[in-house]
Design a protein around this motif. Structure first.
Motif, mmCIF file in Angstrom:
data_model
loop_
_atom_site.group_PDB
_atom_site.id
_atom_site.type_symbol
_atom_site.label_atom_id
_atom_site.label_comp_id
_atom_site.label_asym_id
_atom_site.label_seq_id
_atom_site.Cartn_x
_atom_site.Cartn_y
_atom_site.Cartn_z
ATOM 1 N N ILE A 50 0.845 -1.206 0.000
ATOM 2 C CA ILE A 50 0.000 0.000 0.000
ATOM 3 C C ILE A 50 0.878 1.253 0.000
ATOM 4 O O ILE A 50 0.605 2.210 -0.734
ATOM 5 N N GLY A 51 1.940 1.238 0.808
ATOM 6 C CA GLY A 51 2.847 2.393 0.853
ATOM 7 C C GLY A 51 3.479 2.688 -0.495
ATOM 8 O O GLY A 51 3.631 3.847 -0.884
ATOM 9 N N LYS A 52 3.826 1.650 -1.213
ATOM 10 C CA LYS A 52 4.445 1.839 -2.530
ATOM 11 C C LYS A 52 3.424 2.292 -3.567
ATOM 12 O O LYS A 52 3.690 3.200 -4.348
ATOM 13 N N VAL A 53 2.263 1.657 -3.592
ATOM 14 C CA VAL A 53 1.251 2.008 -4.590
ATOM 15 C C VAL A 53 0.759 3.442 -4.409
ATOM 16 O O VAL A 53 0.628 4.194 -5.376
ATOM 17 N N PHE A 54 0.493 3.840 -3.163
ATOM 18 C CA PHE A 54 -0.041 5.176 -2.916
ATOM 19 C C PHE A 54 1.029 6.231 -2.705
ATOM 20 O O PHE A 54 0.720 7.398 -2.474
ATOM 21 N N GLY A 55 2.295 5.836 -2.809
ATOM 22 C CA GLY A 55 3.384 6.807 -2.824
ATOM 23 C C GLY A 55 3.722 7.443 -1.492
ATOM 24 O O GLY A 55 3.742 8.669 -1.387
ATOM 25 N N SER A 56 4.012 6.623 -0.494
ATOM 26 C CA SER A 56 4.462 7.201 0.776
ATOM 27 C C SER A 56 5.800 7.904 0.543
ATOM 28 O O SER A 56 6.579 7.520 -0.336
ATOM 29 N N LYS A 57 6.034 8.949 1.316
ATOM 30 C CA LYS A 57 7.237 9.757 1.141
ATOM 31 C C LYS A 57 8.503 8.897 1.257
ATOM 32 O O LYS A 57 9.453 9.079 0.497
ATOM 33 N N MET A 58 8.495 7.949 2.190
ATOM 34 C CA MET A 58 9.653 7.081 2.390
ATOM 35 C C MET A 58 9.982 6.292 1.111
ATOM 36 O O MET A 58 11.144 6.233 0.695
ATOM 37 N N HIS A 59 8.952 5.732 0.461
ATOM 38 C CA HIS A 59 9.192 4.939 -0.736
ATOM 39 C C HIS A 59 9.599 5.807 -1.927
ATOM 40 O O HIS A 59 10.451 5.410 -2.727
ATOM 41 N N ILE A 60 9.021 6.978 -2.043
ATOM 42 C CA ILE A 60 9.385 7.883 -3.127
ATOM 43 C C ILE A 60 10.850 8.284 -3.000
ATOM 44 O O ILE A 60 11.619 8.238 -3.973
ATOM 45 N N GLU A 61 11.272 8.671 -1.795
ATOM 46 C CA GLU A 61 12.665 9.067 -1.554
ATOM 47 C C GLU A 61 13.623 7.897 -1.773
ATOM 48 O O GLU A 61 14.711 8.072 -2.301
ATOM 49 N N ALA A 62 13.203 6.702 -1.349
ATOM 50 C CA ALA A 62 14.065 5.530 -1.501
ATOM 51 C C ALA A 62 14.340 5.245 -2.976
ATOM 52 O O ALA A 62 15.489 4.990 -3.361
ATOM 53 N N LEU A 63 13.309 5.321 -3.807
ATOM 54 C CA LEU A 63 13.527 5.055 -5.228
ATOM 55 C C LEU A 63 14.384 6.125 -5.890
ATOM 56 O O LEU A 63 15.162 5.827 -6.790
ATOM 57 N N LYS A 64 14.268 7.367 -5.429
ATOM 58 C CA LYS A 64 15.161 8.422 -5.930
ATOM 59 C C LYS A 64 16.608 8.101 -5.559
ATOM 60 O O LYS A 64 17.506 8.233 -6.382
ATOM 61 N N GLN A 65 16.808 7.677 -4.317
ATOM 62 C CA GLN A 65 18.154 7.337 -3.841
ATOM 63 C C GLN A 65 18.727 6.156 -4.632
ATOM 64 O O GLN A 65 19.918 6.130 -4.936
ATOM 65 N N TRP A 66 17.902 5.200 -4.969
ATOM 66 C CA TRP A 66 18.358 4.023 -5.696
ATOM 67 C C TRP A 66 18.429 4.243 -7.207
ATOM 68 O O TRP A 66 18.747 3.315 -7.948
ATOM 69 N N ARG A 67 18.070 5.452 -7.653
ATOM 70 C CA ARG A 67 18.086 5.816 -9.073
ATOM 71 C C ARG A 67 17.186 4.883 -9.908
ATOM 72 O O ARG A 67 17.560 4.394 -10.959
ATOM 73 N N LEU A 68 15.979 4.649 -9.376
ATOM 74 C CA LEU A 68 14.985 3.847 -10.084
ATOM 75 C C LEU A 68 13.781 4.724 -10.405
ATOM 76 O O LEU A 68 13.450 5.639 -9.647
ATOM 77 N N PRO A 69 13.091 4.460 -11.513
ATOM 78 C CA PRO A 69 11.915 5.265 -11.873
ATOM 79 C C PRO A 69 10.749 5.015 -10.916
ATOM 80 O O PRO A 69 10.627 3.943 -10.333
ATOM 81 N N GLN A 70 9.887 6.009 -10.779
ATOM 82 C CA GLN A 70 8.764 5.911 -9.851
ATOM 83 C C GLN A 70 7.728 4.870 -10.289
ATOM 84 O O GLN A 70 7.037 4.303 -9.450
ATOM 85 N N TRP A 71 7.632 4.589 -11.581
ATOM 86 C CA TRP A 71 6.690 3.556 -12.006
ATOM 87 C C TRP A 71 7.090 2.198 -11.416
ATOM 88 O O TRP A 71 6.239 1.342 -11.191
ATOM 89 N N PHE A 72 8.378 2.019 -11.165
ATOM 90 C CA PHE A 72 8.847 0.762 -10.594
ATOM 91 C C PHE A 72 8.351 0.597 -9.158
ATOM 92 O O PHE A 72 8.076 -0.519 -8.712
ATOM 93 N N ARG A 73 8.198 1.704 -8.442
ATOM 94 C CA ARG A 73 7.642 1.688 -7.083
ATOM 95 C C ARG A 73 6.211 1.164 -7.115
ATOM 96 O O ARG A 73 5.830 0.289 -6.335
ATOM 97 N N VAL A 74 5.415 1.682 -8.050
ATOM 98 C CA VAL A 74 4.014 1.255 -8.176
ATOM 99 C C VAL A 74 3.949 -0.212 -8.600
ATOM 100 O O VAL A 74 3.179 -0.990 -8.035
ATOM 101 N N PHE A 75 4.787 -0.590 -9.561
ATOM 102 C CA PHE A 75 4.832 -1.982 -10.028
ATOM 103 C C PHE A 75 5.169 -2.929 -8.877
ATOM 104 O O PHE A 75 4.492 -3.940 -8.671
ATOM 105 N N THR A 76 6.199 -2.579 -8.103
ATOM 106 C CA THR A 76 6.596 -3.413 -6.964
ATOM 107 C C THR A 76 5.482 -3.480 -5.925
ATOM 108 O O THR A 76 5.209 -4.541 -5.345
#
Length: 148
Positions: free
Chosen positions: A15-41
């Motif tokens: 749920i945190g990844k799909v709805f874009g919690s700040k922690m997950h958004i920042e983590a994907l930026k740090q890992w240099r991954l696109p945000q669509w990958f957060r939603v997919f995961t």
């Protein structure tokens, strides 16, 4: 930790990844991954959680859920290693992955305890046998009159 806690962890993470919690958004930026990958995961994790719920009644669904969680866990470890993240982050994923696999496949704790105890008894016998052989060899070399 039990089956329902693994379910709660997977639902919370998905749920945190799909709805874009700040922690997950920042983590994907740090890992240099696109945000669509957060939603997919997140969708994959929610799917695994749903299969986990179905797994209460259908063992096949629980096993499929475990396989998905293992794949997600391996991907997470690879991601953390790739960006040279802390061992704490990697260890957390490994612990959750192992526990989720353990509980989703309904492995009985009493069976694990039994297997571990049998293994320890075998190891103990091997050590005692090796100790006896060593002491016999030492004693026979020190005192040749002792018969083997």
């Amino acid at each position: 930790m039990d089956y329902t806690r693994v379910l709660a962890i997977m639902l919370g993470a998905g749920i945190g990844k799909v709805f874009g919690s700040k922690m997950h958004i920042e983590a994907l930026k740090q890992w240099r991954l696109p945000q669509w990958f957060r939603v997919f995961t997140g969708i994959i994790e929610l799917g695994a959680a749903i299969l986990l719920i179905i797994g209460f009644w259908n063992k096949t669904a629980a096993i499929i859920s475990a396989a998905i969680l293992v794949a997600v866990g391996i991907s997470g470890v690879i991601t953390h290693v790739r960006v040279k993240d802390s061992m704490k982050a990697i260890a957390t994923i490994l612990v959750i992955g192992v526990l989720s696999t353990y509980f989703t496949t309904n492995l009985s704790l009493s069976r694990v305890t039994y297997e571990l105890r049998i293994w320890c008894i075998g190891l103990n016998r091997m050590i005692v046998h090796s100790y006896r052989k060593t002491t016999e060899t030492i004693n026979s070399s020190l005192n040749p009159r002792i018969k083997k």
